[in-house]
Scaffold this active site. Structure first.
Site, PDB file in Angstrom:
ATOM      1  N   VAL B 138       0.842  -1.203   0.000  1.00 28.38           N
ATOM      2  CA  VAL B 138       0.000   0.000   0.000  1.00 28.38           C
ATOM      3  C   VAL B 138       0.877   1.252   0.000  1.00 28.38           C
ATOM      4  O   VAL B 138       1.844   1.337   0.763  1.00 28.38           O
ATOM      5  CB  VAL B 138      -0.924   0.007   1.246  1.00 28.38           C
ATOM      6  N   ASP B 285     -11.543 -10.738   9.212  1.00 25.81           N
ATOM      7  CA  ASP B 285     -10.158 -10.634   9.685  1.00 25.81           C
ATOM      8  C   ASP B 285      -9.970  -9.400  10.566  1.00 25.81           C
ATOM      9  O   ASP B 285      -9.180  -8.497  10.234  1.00 25.81           O
ATOM     10  CB  ASP B 285      -9.233 -10.559   8.456  1.00 25.81           C
TER      11      ASP B 285
END
Lengths: 360, 433
Positions: B138, B285
């Site tokens: 990212v 998650d």
């Protein structure tokens, strides 16, 4: 199922005694699920009642002998069920089953959550109450009364409780309807839970919390009497019920089981009302009547005004949504609204509520 | 990666994976053969140390080869119902702290997918990533409009690596089944992993999941799901609103940011309850790195949910079944517990094995602080439950339940760090105002 004889003067009981069952000829099987309680001579007998029932009676008699009144919710404050019996019957006759199914399912879940009463923290009565609590319902709250109440609501071990009995009544009366998939979402939505405002900050948090919780449950249980009447009428109506007799009987069993809950909560709060409460630091004293009446009135106002209004608005919207999905939507909606008798709480915001004090 | 590079990498990866598999197999087999030679029962041997050594070896290989293997380890780390707890504890740590790829490689993916120069899409693009994980990394960037964004870019060779690793793993599984006289059937597990990873590699699915979950909370200002810049998102690139915040499990940072932490866990549990129990689609998650917190104007927490790669659809009726299971465990109602287990898809090899299901629930409850189930799936309780399941192979557990239990257990870990309970049943009513 022990044979225990309770004399009218007995005021102290063990946990196991409070849990003692009557001797049943046969168990209650509701919707294929083994539930609590059972039948004696063909008559339904509530669970854990062999000692609990006479014990509550003895504590109540003791209060009466002391000239102390019992606290109660006046009937005029009890909001009617929404949708009313004629409205709900009309919906079912029009094939709109979802709102009634959702209501009954939510009732069953909320009843089940009644088991959380076993988690209510009880203060140290010896240090926070001037007078003795020996031989009272108060002294037995954590010694059987809360636990018996919890088991009645949610079931225990191999026996279903009110949660399963409401589910059974729904399935028997409405012939196993499809459960709307938004039931849990409904429970989780609505206005956020505000923080509880302390009315008597000098009292211990545990003491005020316990009184608030008990007052809250007592009001819910009292209001529930209207729900029982509604459900028995509706599910017991052979024009719309798949098995009117059986469905109404199951609801009636739940209603009977709730009687000792109202009774012990009423007696315990009334016992507390007749005593003197000490502040957490031991420096101040409050009459029980002042504390109980203030908390009870505040809880009652919230539960009899704001909550039914919000519930009514939300349910009305949901029902209109279901009606809109039908072919004759506008005609059905008109009749449904015509059947609404409405309800207005009989007091303005600044008026003090009456609390009915009945002779014990 | 060039074609020559791929040609070299392929046998290298295959041999590393093969060597690791062989070592793992022999570490189990040699002591078993030794026991048989000495006429001892191999099943009586405590294998904890072997499990740990093997888990460490697999972890090292995965971190060294990266890519798909790390992702596989992460998934194995969620399957407490199948693998020993040493594997689960070790391999679930294969998280987001991996060395990043060179900027040129990332730039190439973006330009290939957009068919345009990087500069024509973003006015600024930080070459150093803020996070690098197994499939993607990212970067912070700025759109031509000036809006700050985060750009998640998939590694270019990941599909090729997936193909290689799965082909190798399949061959190893077949060879292993020939050589082992009592083999575990790994092929269905590999199929499940491959299916799962294929879905995760398509970032368009992640975008859809984020949009779907954002829609659930459209009227709830306490939940934020970063907006996706659709026109700059592809199968391998996601451009989303940049959001900063405090990690949810850091009480000191939460306090420093002026966030009211009272009832923080009840609020968070209420969000996951709504996804799991009510909507039947959830962020599977919820580790602390995927939940940021910011203060609202009143100081109440606003949760930002990140990374929807593992979002999961639950079957119809699952929410109600799970609620019934938790509820019946709370109230010790054994017959209701059995009905709920079966409603959720738990199966026993013969129908008379109800006692085994009850035993599993009882063992789980025995690991709670109070000896009862109060609505919280703590890590210790879920570990105990999965130990009980592995020790009773007659029980088949639905995958959905495993993922939900893991999510609740991760939330319980966050609660533990904050000194609060992650009680799902307490959070069943409306959220605190």
């Amino acid at each position: 199922m022990a044979e225990i004889a309770v004399t009218s003067s007995q005021l102290e009981f063990t946990f196991d005694e409070i849990m003692t069952e009557d001797a049943y000829d046969e168990p209650l099987i509701a919707g294929g699920v083994r539930c609590h309680g059972g039948y004696t001579n063909g008559e339904y007998v509530s669970p854990r009642g062999a000692v609990r029932r006479p014990a509550i009676g003895n504590w109540q008699t003791r209060l009466a002998q002391a000239g102390e009144p019992l606290i109660a919710v006046p009937e005029k404050y009890v909001p009617p069920n929404y949708p009313s019996y004629p409205q709900a019957k009309f919906l079912l006759q029009e094939g709109i089953v979802e709102p009634v199914t959702r209501s009954l399912t939510i009732i069953s879940i909320v009843e089940g959550f009644g088991a959380r009463i076993r988690e209510v923290e009880v203060p140290d009565f010896a240090s926070e109450i001037e007078e003795s609590v020996e031989g009272t319902a108060l002294a037995h709250l954590t010694n059987g009364l809360f636990e018996a109440h919890a088991r009645d609501e949610a079931g225990h071990r191999d026996q279903g409780g009110h949660k399963q009995m409401w589910e059974a009544a729904r399935d028997v009366g409405l012939d196993k309807p499809e459960i709307p998939n938004d039931v849990l979402l409904r429970l989780m939505s609505g206005p956020g839970r505000g923080e509880r405002k302390r009315l008597f900050p000098a009292l211990s948090e545990t003491m005020e919390g316990m009184i608030t919780m008990m007052a809250n449950v007592l009001i819910i249980e009292t209001f529930a009497e209207g729900t029982f009447d509604w459900a028995q009428e509706l599910l017991g109506d052979p024009e719309i019920s798949a098995d009117a007799e059986r469905a109404a009987h199951i609801v009636n069993c739940v209603a009977r089981d709730e009687v000792p809950h109202v009774d012990y909560l009423t007696v315990a709060l009334s016992e507390l009302r007749s005593r003197t409460l000490r502040s957490a630091d031991g420096k101040q004293a409050f009459t029980g009547a002042e504390v109980i009446d203030t908390i009870f009135r505040q809880q009652l106002r919230g539960m009899a005004t704001q909550r039914p209004r919000q519930n009514r608005e939300r349910m009305r919207e949901e029902i209109r949504g279901c009606i809109d999905d039908t072919k004759r939507a506008s005609a059905i909606a008109r009749t449904f609204e015509d059947l609404d008798t409405g309800w207005t709480f009989p007091h303005t915001d600044d008026e003090e509520l009456d609390i009915l004090l009945q002779p014990a | 990666m060039t074609n020559m590079g791929r040609l070299i990498a392929r046998p290298y990866r295959a041999s590393r994976i093969g060597w690791t598999a062989l070592c793992v197999w022999l570490r189990y087999k040699i002591p078993a053969w030794w026991d048989l030679l000495l006429r001892r029962d191999p099943k009586a041997r405590d294998l904890s140390a072997v499990h740990q050594k093997n888990a460490d070896h697999i972890f090292d290989t995965a971190v060294s080869l990266r890519g798909m293997l790390v992702k596989m380890c992460q998934i194995i780390g969620t399957r407490s119902d199948i693998f020993p707890r040493e594997f689960v504890a070790t391999l679930s740590k294969c998280h987001d702290r991996l060395p990043p790829r060179e900027f040129d490689v990332i730039k190439q993916v973006i330009e290939e997918d957009f068919g345009a120069d990087l500069d024509s899409v973003y006015s600024e693009f930080e070459p150093t990533p803020t996070a690098a994980a197994s499939l993607a990394q990212v970067h912070r960037a700025r759109l031509l409009s000036g809006e700050r964004v985060a750009v998640k870019v998939q590694y270019p060779d990941i599909e090729h690596i997936m193909h290689t690793d799965f082909a190798t793993s399949r061959r190893i599984a077949v060879i292993y089944s020939r050589f082992d006289d009592n083999p575990m059937d790994f092929l269905p597990l590999l199929d499940e992993l491959q299916k799962h990873l294929r879905m995760e590699l398509d970032f368009r699915r992640e975008v859809e999941s984020a949009d779907r979950i954002r829609e659930f909370f459209v009227d709830d200002p306490s939940v934020h799901v970063p907006k996706i810049v659709r026109q700059h998102s592809t199968r391998r690139v996601i451009t989303m609103e940049f959001v900063d915040g405090v990690k949810v499990n850091d009480p000191a940072a939460l306090a420093a940011a002026g966030i009211d932490t009272k009832n923080l866990m009840t609020r968070l549990m209420s969000i996951f309850n709504r996804m799991i129990l009510a909507y039947g689609f959830f962020h599977a998650d919820p580790h602390p790195g995927n939940i940021f917190v910011n203060p609202s104007e009143s100081g109440k927490p606003v949760f930002t949910l990140l990374d929807f790669g593992l979002a999961k659809e639950l079957p119809d009726g699952f929410g109600m079944g799970l609620f019934e299971l938790m509820f019946s465990m709370m109230t010790f109602n054994e017959s209701a517990m059995l009905r709920a287990f079966k409603e959720l898809g738990f199966k026993t090899q013969d129908d008379d094995n109800d006692e085994t299901l009850l035993l599993i629930a009882k063992r789980m409850m025995s690991r709670s602080d109070t000896g009862t189930f109060q609505g919280e799936f703590t890590e210790e309780m879920t570990d105990e439950m999965f130990d009980a399941i592995r020790e009773n192979p007659v029980v088949k557990v639905p995958t959905d339940f495993v993922l939900v239990a893991r999510a609740f257990s991760l939330l319980s870990g966050i609660g533990h760090a904050l000194g609060q309970r992650a009680n799902a049943l307490d959070a069943m009513g409306p959220a605190p105002a």
